[in-house]
Design a protein around this motif. Structure first.
Motif, mmCIF file in Angstrom:
data_model
loop_
_atom_site.group_PDB
_atom_site.id
_atom_site.type_symbol
_atom_site.label_atom_id
_atom_site.label_comp_id
_atom_site.label_asym_id
_atom_site.label_seq_id
_atom_site.Cartn_x
_atom_site.Cartn_y
_atom_site.Cartn_z
ATOM 1 N N SER A 1 -36.566 18.804 -1.494
ATOM 2 C CA SER A 1 -36.585 18.610 -2.714
ATOM 3 C C SER A 1 -35.699 17.138 -3.812
ATOM 4 O O SER A 1 -34.089 18.454 -3.351
ATOM 5 N N LEU B 1 -40.161 15.804 -7.829
ATOM 6 C CA LEU B 1 -39.934 17.135 -9.252
ATOM 7 C C LEU B 1 -40.085 16.180 -10.578
ATOM 8 O O LEU B 1 -39.967 16.737 -11.016
ATOM 9 N N VAL C 1 -43.690 23.464 -4.253
ATOM 10 C CA VAL C 1 -42.925 23.839 -4.886
ATOM 11 C C VAL C 1 -43.241 25.430 -4.411
ATOM 12 O O VAL C 1 -42.004 26.515 -3.784
#
Length: 332
Positions: A230, A263, A295
């Motif tokens: 991420s 993100l 996620v």
């Protein structure tokens, strides 16, 4: 009549001098930063996406509608973070030096005072000492949003991720904050890690990358080595990880597969960063930030986070940048 005039005058004074009950105001000054800007986001959703705070003449001001308590996280130009705890009808003031961001003070409500006190207390602590102090802080202040932030910061985002200890501390917090939706979300994610825990096969997902192409879990499972990570344009650690992964992939002779989960709230920002940094691997960015379904499915609890996979089976997760590099080299 006099009473009405007096009430009207009092109302004008309150509006002019303070913040009404449906807003939160943040202001302050930073020495050695005359002009500039920094980002602000909210992990618990009191603002949507990423906003920008402008600094002019060393000062800044930022006001938001605020109907409930929540957390704002300021991301400074050097990518360090400062939490600020918002509360309806209150103000907070930041005072500090841009060259010594760890020593910043935040004045305002009780949570901001607690956070300032915590940071001053642990300035010279080692990581184990800080972790121990966080545990004690949670025991002493289970009702505070600061405790939620600290558990996330030091046990889910720290150099040494400890899901078991995080789960225990979250249980403590949940008893005094049963209506905290953000805390419930973290609790679900931590407890849901069983499906994507070390030793399990990478869970199947349905997702498309920024170019509209499907991300195939079956293809990822066939790769000798795969890293899912991420990242966000405003998080330096995560973009640094991407550079390391690009170097490793170039040296892997096709054995290393990489998938990014961005993100950012803005797909445009994500694409621009990928173009700038020559990122060519599949990247998913749905604009939902930590609320992204992907996620949650893969249990990416923090930023940056990662999952290391060998022929479909998860062999490690939540590694530091250097640990990730070392483990990938060993597997290749």
């Amino acid at each position: 009549m006099k009473k009405l005039l007096g009430f009207a005058l009092l109302t004008l004074i309150l509006v002019a001098c303070g913040t009404d009950s449906q807003h939160f105001k943040l202001g302050g000054r930073l020495l050695h930063m005359n002009q500039g800007e920094f980002y602000v986001y909210s992990p618990d959703g009191i603002i949507e996406g990423i906003d920008t705070i402008k600094v002019q003449g060393g000062r800044f001001s930022f006001e938001i509608p605020c109907a409930t308590k929540g957390t704002l996280v300021i991301v400074f130009p050097n990518f360090s973070e400062q939490p600020v705890f918002a509360e309806p009808g209150t103000e907070a003031e930041i005072d500090g030096d841009a060259s010594h961001l760890k020593e910043i003070k935040v004045k305002g409500n009780n949570d901001n005072k607690l956070m300032t006190s915590f940071r001053q207390h642990v300035l010279s602590f080692s990581p184990p000492e800080t972790a121990a102090f966080v545990k004690q802080f949670v025991a002493d202040h289970p009702e505070s949003l600061v405790s939620v932030y600290l558990v996330n910061r030091y046990f889910l985002r720290g150099m040494t991720v400890d899901y078991a200890e995080a789960g225990r501390l979250i249980d403590v917090l949940s008893k005094t904050q049963p209506d905290n939706a953000y805390l419930k979300r973290i609790e679900r994610q931590v407890k849901g890690l069983g499906l994507s825990a070390v030793g399990a096969m990478l869970p199947s997902v349905a997702a498309t990358d920024v170019n509209g192409k499907p991300v195939s879990t079956a293809v990822l499972r066939q790769s000798p080595v795969c890293v899912v990570y991420s990242w966000a344009t405003w998080n330096y650690e995560s973009t640094d990880v991407a550079r390391e992964l690009r170097r490793l992939q170039q040296q892997s002779h096709g054995k290393l597969q990489v998938v990014g989960v961005c993100l950012d709230a803005s797909l445009t920002d994500c694409r621009n960063a990928m173009k700038r940094d020559s990122v060519a691997w599949p990247t998913v960015c749905d604009g939902e930030m930590f609320d992204s379904k992907l996620v949650r499915q893969w249990g990416l609890l923090t930023l940056p986070d990662n999952i290391l996979i060998q022929r479909g089976r998860i062999v490690a997760r939540g590694l530091s940048s250097q640990e990730l590099v070392n483990r990938v080299k060993a597997l290749l």
